[in-house]
Design an enzyme around this catalytic site. Structure first.
Site, short mmCIF file in Angstrom:
data_model
loop_
_atom_site.label_atom_id
_atom_site.label_comp_id
_atom_site.label_asym_id
_atom_site.label_seq_id
_atom_site.Cartn_x
_atom_site.Cartn_y
_atom_site.Cartn_z
N HIS A 14 0.87 -1.21 0.00
CA HIS A 14 0.00 0.00 0.00
C HIS A 14 0.89 1.24 0.00
CE1 HIS A 14 -3.80 2.17 1.53
NE2 HIS A 14 -2.88 3.10 1.30
N HIS A 16 1.43 5.44 -1.75
CA HIS A 16 1.02 6.56 -2.60
C HIS A 16 2.27 7.09 -3.29
CE1 HIS A 16 -3.03 6.79 -0.81
NE2 HIS A 16 -2.40 6.29 0.23
N LEU A 17 2.38 6.85 -4.58
CA LEU A 17 3.56 7.33 -5.32
C LEU A 17 3.31 8.68 -5.98
CD1 LEU A 17 5.02 4.08 -6.98
CD2 LEU A 17 5.77 5.26 -4.89
N ARG A 18 2.04 9.12 -5.98
CA ARG A 18 1.70 10.42 -6.57
C ARG A 18 2.01 10.45 -8.07
NH1 ARG A 18 -1.25 10.93 -2.09
NH2 ARG A 18 -0.21 11.92 -0.35
N ASN A 42 -5.42 7.19 -5.95
CA ASN A 42 -6.11 8.45 -5.61
C ASN A 42 -5.36 9.67 -6.14
OD1 ASN A 42 -4.08 8.06 -3.65
ND2 ASN A 42 -5.18 9.28 -2.11
N LYS A 100 -9.65 -0.45 -5.41
CA LYS A 100 -9.66 0.23 -4.11
C LYS A 100 -10.99 0.90 -3.85
CE LYS A 100 -7.97 2.20 -0.39
NZ LYS A 100 -6.78 2.96 -0.05
N HIS A 137 -10.47 1.17 2.23
CA HIS A 137 -10.24 2.23 3.23
C HIS A 137 -11.44 2.16 4.17
CE1 HIS A 137 -8.60 6.23 4.58
NE2 HIS A 137 -9.76 6.16 5.20
N HIS A 175 -4.43 -0.48 6.14
CA HIS A 175 -3.91 0.36 7.25
C HIS A 175 -4.81 0.33 8.48
CE1 HIS A 175 -6.72 3.05 5.28
NE2 HIS A 175 -5.89 3.39 4.31
N LEU A 220 -4.73 9.50 7.91
CA LEU A 220 -6.04 8.85 7.99
C LEU A 220 -5.92 7.39 7.55
CD1 LEU A 220 -8.27 11.69 6.54
CD2 LEU A 220 -8.30 10.81 8.89
N HIS A 252 3.25 14.66 1.30
CA HIS A 252 2.68 15.98 0.98
C HIS A 252 3.81 16.98 1.20
CE1 HIS A 252 -1.60 14.78 0.88
NE2 HIS A 252 -1.27 13.94 1.83
N ALA A 264 -3.66 15.07 5.35
CA ALA A 264 -3.42 13.79 6.03
C ALA A 264 -2.39 13.00 5.26
CB ALA A 264 -4.73 13.00 6.11
O1 DOR Z 1 -3.24 9.79 5.54
C1 DOR Z 1 -3.62 9.47 4.42
N1 DOR Z 1 -3.09 10.01 3.31
N2 DOR Z 1 -4.60 8.56 4.32
C2 DOR Z 1 -5.16 8.27 3.15
O2 DOR Z 1 -6.07 7.48 3.14
C3 DOR Z 1 -4.73 8.96 1.91
C4 DOR Z 1 -3.38 9.48 2.04
C5 DOR Z 1 -3.02 10.45 0.93
O3 DOR Z 1 -3.26 10.16 -0.22
O4 DOR Z 1 -2.46 11.51 1.25
ZN ZN Z 2 -3.29 5.10 1.63
#
Ligand code: DOR
Ligand code: ZN
Length: 344
Positions: A14, A16-18, A42, A100, A137, A175, A220, A252, A264
């Site tokens: 799991h 997030h590579l953006r 996402n 997802k 999620h 998570h 989150l 971020h 988050a």
């Molecule tokens: O903390 C989080 N950041 N929880 C998520 O479910 C998404 C993630 C994000 O994409 O920044």
């Molecule tokens: Zn995530």
């Protein structure tokens, strides 16, 4: 005392590579540590079609340093109008590993998520038939539910019913953050598993308020009370095949975190394995790190185990206060502290 440990190369189930500049900045951190990763969809706009996932996979491959040995495993972002035929075809073509479920507005870029699981039942039935995993999620978004209860209420209101209706659907409860989630996953059959992040093993909710508001500890699902952290530690180190590594590394930029409305997400990719190893060591379970990091995930997904190995030694890693990447600054998990382990 064990001072070195060699395990099969791990995977991150799991992450997030953006996209764009952030992808260019963070891809190498994940590829250095992991052989494969389940890549979250996402983006803005989200990855909802096999064609967009194939394009995104190309962009990830192009962002990797030369000589990387890393395979991104792509996921489909489910919406109320998701099409079972498209998703099944994407799975058959080897583009989508999983899909997802973001409840609408549960987290970052989830505005297009599912407003009611009833809307996607035909998709989920098809996924059950073809053995395609659903990644969840697990938080309700109702304004009257306390944010610290959102996961536990999701189990009662959504997950139990979903599993009742589709008992053979492969589900990864992503998570997890609560003892209720651990109890629930333990009570299900082998088709229900969970990922656990390094941060939820290290911090409880006090971390967000230690001497002031701490945006870099906010993610989150939000970290919960200490007893929940202890339940997660027990589950992760138990040796149960239901639990495996998923960092949820979610970068971020510093200004988006340190803001009146901070995003988050915790960026843990640079020292994720060292972070997990520290937990397993503290729990006297270093002999189970390999199962959690490198075996249970591929076994659940029906993928081969990695052949390469990685060695960690007890010389420690000094985690920098921040990481400068092209055009921005990221604050990593454990910023400014020392972890006991180091990848050789
Ligand atoms: O903390 C989080 N950041 N929880 C998520 O479910 C998404 C993630 C994000 O994409 O920044
Ligand atoms: Zn995530």
């Amino acid at each position: 005392m064990t001072d070195t440990i060699t395990i099969r190369r791990p995977d991150d189930w799991h992450v997030h590579l953006r996209d764009g500049a952030m992808l260019e900045a963070v891809a190498a951190f994940t590829a250095r540590q992991f052989a494969r990763a389940i890549v979250m969809p996402n983006l803005s706009p989200p990855v909802t079609s096999a064609a967009s996932a194939a394009d995104y996979r190309q962009r990830i491959m192009a962002a990797l340093p030369d000589g990387s040995d890393f395979t991104p495993l792509m996921t489909c972002y489910l919406t109320d109008t998701a099409d079972a035929g498209d998703i099944a075809a994407g799975h058959a073509d080897g583009i989508f590993t999983a899909a997802k479920l973001y409840p609408a507005n549960a987290t970052t870029n989830s505005a297009h998520g599912v407003t009611d699981v009833a809307h996607i039942m035909p998709v989920l039935e098809r996924m059950q038939d073809i053995g395609m995993p659903l990644l969840v999620h697990g938080e309700v978004t109702d304004g009257d539910i306390d944010i610290f209860d959102r996961e536990a209420v999701f189990i009662e209101r959504v997950l139990e019913k979903l599993i009742g209706a589709l008992p053979d659907l492969k589900i990864v409860f992503e998570h997890i953050t609560t003892e209720q989630a651990v109890q629930f996953v333990d009570s299900c059959g082998p088709n229900v598993a969970a990922t656990i992040t390094p941060h939820h093993l290290h911090i409880n909710r006090n971390a967000m308020f230690a001497g002031g508001i701490r945006p870099h500890a906010y993610c989150l699902p939000v970290a919960k009370r200490e007893r929940h952290r202890l339940a997660l530690r027990k589950a992760a180190t138990s040796g149960s095949a239901k639990y495996f590594l998923g960092t949820d590394s979610a970068p971020h930029e510093i200004h988006a975190k340190e803001s009146a409305c901070g995003c988050a997400g915790i960026f843990n990719a640079p020292y994720a394995l060292e972070s997990y190893a520290t937990v397993f060591d503290e729990e006297g379970a270093l002999d189970r790190l390999e199962m959690f990091a490198s075996e249970h995930g591929p076994q659940f997904y029906g993928l081969p185990l990695n052949e390469a190995s990685v060695t960690l030694e007890r010389t420690g890693s000094a985690v920098p206060a921040n990481i400068e990447v092209v055009g921005s600054t990221l604050v990593p998990f454990h910023a400014g502290s020392k972890l006991e382990w180091r990848i050789i």
